[in-house]
Design a protein around this motif. Sequence first.
Motif, PDB file in Angstrom:
ATOM      1  N   MET A   1     103.410  41.545 -13.621  1.00  0.00           N
ATOM      2  CA  MET A   1     103.253  42.585 -12.619  1.00  0.00           C
ATOM      3  C   MET A   1     101.841  42.511 -12.032  1.00  0.00           C
ATOM      4  N   THR A   2     101.736  42.514 -10.728  1.00  0.00           N
ATOM      5  CA  THR A   2     100.454  42.450 -10.046  1.00  0.00           C
ATOM      6  C   THR A   2      99.980  43.864  -9.729  1.00  0.00           C
ATOM      7  N   LEU A   3      98.737  44.126 -10.035  1.00  0.00           N
ATOM      8  CA  LEU A   3      98.153  45.424  -9.712  1.00  0.00           C
ATOM      9  C   LEU A   3      97.759  45.471  -8.247  1.00  0.00           C
ATOM     10  N   ALA A   4      97.854  46.630  -7.661  1.00  0.00           N
ATOM     11  CA  ALA A   4      97.453  46.809  -6.263  1.00  0.00           C
ATOM     12  C   ALA A   4      95.950  46.615  -6.140  1.00  0.00           C
ATOM     13  N   VAL A   5      95.535  45.960  -5.082  1.00  0.00           N
ATOM     14  CA  VAL A   5      94.122  45.742  -4.813  1.00  0.00           C
ATOM     15  C   VAL A   5      93.714  46.725  -3.726  1.00  0.00           C
ATOM     16  N   SER A   6      92.582  47.363  -3.926  1.00  0.00           N
ATOM     17  CA  SER A   6      92.135  48.372  -2.969  1.00  0.00           C
ATOM     18  C   SER A   6      91.799  47.745  -1.618  1.00  0.00           C
ATOM     19  N   PRO A   7      91.969  48.502  -0.551  1.00  0.00           N
ATOM     20  CA  PRO A   7      91.593  48.001   0.779  1.00  0.00           C
ATOM     21  C   PRO A   7      90.109  47.632   0.851  1.00  0.00           C
ATOM     22  N   GLU A   8      89.274  48.348   0.125  1.00  0.00           N
ATOM     23  CA  GLU A   8      87.834  48.055   0.128  1.00  0.00           C
ATOM     24  C   GLU A   8      87.560  46.686  -0.472  1.00  0.00           C
ATOM     25  N   LEU A   9      88.238  46.376  -1.589  1.00  0.00           N
ATOM     26  CA  LEU A   9      88.051  45.071  -2.229  1.00  0.00           C
ATOM     27  C   LEU A   9      88.576  43.956  -1.322  1.00  0.00           C
TER      28      LEU A   9
END
Length: 121
Positions: A1-9
């Motif tokens: 499962m891939t974790l969501a990456v923040s728009p800032e990152l």
Amino acid sequence: MTLAVSPELLALRAKLFRGLADPSRLAILEALRDGPRTVGDLAAHVGLQQPNVSNHLSCLRECGLVSSAQQGRYVHYRLSDGRITTLLGLADALVAEVARGVYACTRYAETDTPQVEGGLS
């Protein structure tokens, strides 16, 4: 499962890769893989004029990819983090695996690729 990456990152990653997207800056980083160099050394090695190299070094320094140290009359530039060497090596390995697709890509033109002495190893 891939974790969501923040728009800032994601934005920071994109900014990093835009900084690396310039062939002249990549040539400078490649030259610095061998160790510290002065602007004059870099200019001679990558085949660019000193003011152009200085401008690119300023960008790379501001982005945290290169550091500098005054030694007598000269400023010596070096990669700021050993992981930059690793990143460049990983890019080489990836390009070797997917070179056909990268070469055939028409979305990113090679309109401003400089003639770099010795190539981009």
